[in-house]
Motif scaffolding. Structure first.
Motif, mmCIF file in Angstrom:
data_model
loop_
_atom_site.group_PDB
_atom_site.id
_atom_site.type_symbol
_atom_site.label_atom_id
_atom_site.label_comp_id
_atom_site.label_asym_id
_atom_site.label_seq_id
_atom_site.Cartn_x
_atom_site.Cartn_y
_atom_site.Cartn_z
ATOM 1 N N GLY A 182 1.129 -17.818 -8.327
ATOM 2 C CA GLY A 182 2.126 -18.746 -7.658
ATOM 3 C C GLY A 182 2.188 -18.521 -6.281
ATOM 4 O O GLY A 182 3.109 -18.732 -5.624
ATOM 5 N N LEU A 183 0.963 -18.179 -5.775
ATOM 6 C CA LEU A 183 0.784 -17.903 -4.397
ATOM 7 C C LEU A 183 0.527 -19.227 -3.423
ATOM 8 O O LEU A 183 0.002 -20.211 -4.177
ATOM 9 C CB LEU A 183 -0.266 -17.036 -3.841
ATOM 10 N N SER A 184 0.872 -19.216 -2.263
ATOM 11 C CA SER A 184 0.636 -20.419 -1.368
ATOM 12 C C SER A 184 -0.838 -20.403 -0.551
ATOM 13 O O SER A 184 -1.097 -21.517 -0.236
ATOM 14 C CB SER A 184 1.546 -20.458 -0.183
ATOM 15 N N GLY A 185 -1.607 -19.417 -0.723
ATOM 16 C CA GLY A 185 -3.048 -19.515 -0.069
ATOM 17 C C GLY A 185 -3.601 -18.353 0.221
ATOM 18 O O GLY A 185 -3.067 -17.300 -0.458
ATOM 19 N N ALA A 186 -4.588 -18.396 0.892
ATOM 20 C CA ALA A 186 -5.704 -17.358 0.819
ATOM 21 C C ALA A 186 -4.986 -16.090 1.598
ATOM 22 O O ALA A 186 -5.133 -14.977 1.129
ATOM 23 C CB ALA A 186 -6.838 -17.530 1.550
ATOM 24 N N GLY A 187 -3.991 -16.321 2.692
ATOM 25 C CA GLY A 187 -3.370 -15.286 3.296
ATOM 26 C C GLY A 187 -2.395 -14.514 2.254
ATOM 27 O O GLY A 187 -2.169 -13.274 2.497
ATOM 28 N N GLU A 188 -1.740 -15.290 1.714
ATOM 29 C CA GLU A 188 -0.854 -14.721 0.630
ATOM 30 C C GLU A 188 -1.586 -13.765 -0.239
ATOM 31 O O GLU A 188 -1.068 -12.875 -0.560
ATOM 32 C CB GLU A 188 0.014 -15.737 0.225
ATOM 33 N N LEU A 189 -2.734 -14.275 -0.882
ATOM 34 C CA LEU A 189 -3.614 -13.767 -1.780
ATOM 35 C C LEU A 189 -3.876 -12.415 -1.439
ATOM 36 O O LEU A 189 -4.020 -11.349 -1.951
ATOM 37 C CB LEU A 189 -4.585 -14.608 -2.185
ATOM 38 N N LEU A 190 -4.441 -12.308 -0.025
ATOM 39 C CA LEU A 190 -4.821 -11.028 0.695
ATOM 40 C C LEU A 190 -3.506 -9.926 0.799
ATOM 41 O O LEU A 190 -3.786 -8.827 0.422
ATOM 42 C CB LEU A 190 -5.350 -10.987 1.937
ATOM 43 N N ARG A 191 -2.431 -10.340 1.171
ATOM 44 C CA ARG A 191 -1.279 -9.476 1.046
ATOM 45 C C ARG A 191 -0.820 -9.110 -0.255
ATOM 46 O O ARG A 191 -0.676 -7.668 -0.595
ATOM 47 C CB ARG A 191 0.043 -10.376 1.864
ATOM 48 N N TYR A 192 -1.027 -9.907 -1.174
ATOM 49 C CA TYR A 192 -0.733 -9.496 -2.522
ATOM 50 C C TYR A 192 -1.633 -8.543 -3.128
ATOM 51 O O TYR A 192 -1.451 -7.486 -3.727
ATOM 52 C CB TYR A 192 -0.689 -10.732 -3.396
ATOM 53 N N ALA A 193 -2.932 -8.564 -2.884
ATOM 54 C CA ALA A 193 -4.138 -7.790 -2.997
ATOM 55 C C ALA A 193 -3.785 -6.372 -2.504
ATOM 56 O O ALA A 193 -4.056 -5.345 -3.242
ATOM 57 C CB ALA A 193 -5.522 -8.493 -2.816
ATOM 58 N N VAL A 194 -3.566 -6.272 -1.376
ATOM 59 C CA VAL A 194 -3.122 -5.015 -0.583
ATOM 60 C C VAL A 194 -1.874 -4.366 -1.397
ATOM 61 O O VAL A 194 -2.119 -2.979 -1.614
ATOM 62 C CB VAL A 194 -2.868 -5.391 0.935
ATOM 63 N N GLU A 195 -1.097 -5.034 -1.605
ATOM 64 C CA GLU A 195 0.172 -4.454 -2.131
ATOM 65 C C GLU A 195 -0.186 -4.132 -3.516
ATOM 66 O O GLU A 195 0.605 -2.802 -4.148
ATOM 67 C CB GLU A 195 1.266 -5.433 -2.315
ATOM 68 N N LYS A 196 -0.769 -4.576 -4.293
ATOM 69 C CA LYS A 196 -1.285 -4.407 -5.835
ATOM 70 C C LYS A 196 -2.239 -3.594 -6.173
ATOM 71 O O LYS A 196 -2.559 -3.306 -7.231
ATOM 72 C CB LYS A 196 -1.162 -5.754 -6.797
ATOM 73 N N LYS A 197 -3.295 -3.247 -5.313
ATOM 74 C CA LYS A 197 -4.504 -2.561 -5.337
ATOM 75 C C LYS A 197 -4.476 -1.480 -5.982
ATOM 76 O O LYS A 197 -5.591 -1.127 -6.982
ATOM 77 C CB LYS A 197 -5.434 -2.525 -4.171
ATOM 78 N N TYR A 198 -3.535 -0.745 -6.239
ATOM 79 C CA TYR A 198 -3.370 0.579 -6.984
ATOM 80 C C TYR A 198 -2.651 0.555 -8.578
ATOM 81 O O TYR A 198 -2.400 1.351 -9.225
ATOM 82 C CB TYR A 198 -2.614 1.533 -6.273
ATOM 83 N N GLU A 199 -2.293 -0.815 -8.694
ATOM 84 C CA GLU A 199 -1.829 -1.065 -9.939
ATOM 85 C C GLU A 199 -2.556 -1.652 -11.291
ATOM 86 O O GLU A 199 -2.242 -1.392 -12.346
ATOM 87 C CB GLU A 199 -0.638 -2.215 -9.760
ATOM 88 N N PHE A 200 -3.782 -1.632 -10.755
ATOM 89 C CA PHE A 200 -4.878 -2.285 -11.960
ATOM 90 C C PHE A 200 -6.070 -1.621 -11.850
ATOM 91 O O PHE A 200 -6.277 -0.874 -10.973
ATOM 92 C CB PHE A 200 -4.838 -3.845 -11.904
#
Length: 204
Positions: A186-204
């Motif tokens: 449910g993200l709006s674009g590539a930039g938001e995906l990058l921010r999400y990836a940085v925030e979540k990278k230690y969770e999976f």
């Protein structure tokens, strides 16, 4: 033209769907399968744009078939077509990468709407089923294993070219996974995906 493959172990149900869809100018039924093994062979041979897939099938069930199809053909759209409306069945199919989920007791009009919706790169969920909020927002439950792998590499600062080289896949495949993750999360674009990836990278 939307090419369709139908996987269902009850032939009468397949025949009913085909009879309804054959009058639609934008729909082409290119094959049918009564079990998961037949479906995989059919998809590899004809590469349909949309697959209508039962969950409970002989030999290979719809969940595993969905995983296999999307690993080989990430642009294929999968609509789960099933009697099961329990949360665990919904979550397993969505985690496998399905783009839609409809029940067999729904009208054929709903089936047609689901096909056109997922073909248009959107998700479609039968109004009769419940999609838990946790399912919508949980990275582990929504994304496939490959998507989580790519998301972690994005979070580590890798470009699509670098990810493609590291995973031995094409850049276009990486780009497709990026688009699918944006849609699923449910993200709006590539930039938001990058921010999400940085925030979540230690969770999976």
């Amino acid at each position: 033209m939307i090419s369709i493959a139908i996987a269902e172990d009850h032939q009468a149900l397949i025949d009913g769907i085909i009879s309804y869809l054959k009058y639609e100018d934008d729909i082409e039924i290119i094959g049918q399968a009564n079990n998961g093994e037949e479906l995989l062979r059919l998809v590899r041979l004809k590469q349909p744009k949309v697959v209508l897939c039962d969950i409970r099938m002989p030999k290979i069930d719809g969940i595993e078939a969905t995983k296999c199809i999307l690993k080989e053909f990430p642009n294929t759209k999968i609509v789960a077509f099933t009697m099961f409306d329990q949360d665990d069945a919904v979550q397993q199919m969505l985690a496998a990468g399905a783009h839609g989920y409809i029940l067999k007791n729904s009208s054929l009009g709903v089936v047609l709407e689901a096909i056109r919706t997922v073909y248009d790169n959107k998700t479609f969920y039968d109004k009769k089923i419940h999609i838990p909020d946790a399912e919508k927002n949980s990275t582990k439950s929504v994304l496939s294993a490959r998507e989580r792998e790519i998301l972690q590499l994005i979070g580590n600062g890798h470009t699509s070219h670098q990810i493609a080289d590291e995973l031995f896949i094409g850049k276009s495949t990486v780009d497709t996974h990026r688009k699918n993750m944006i849609r699923k999360l449910g993200l709006s674009g590539a930039g938001e995906l990058l921010r999400y990836a940085v925030e979540k990278k230690y969770e999976f």
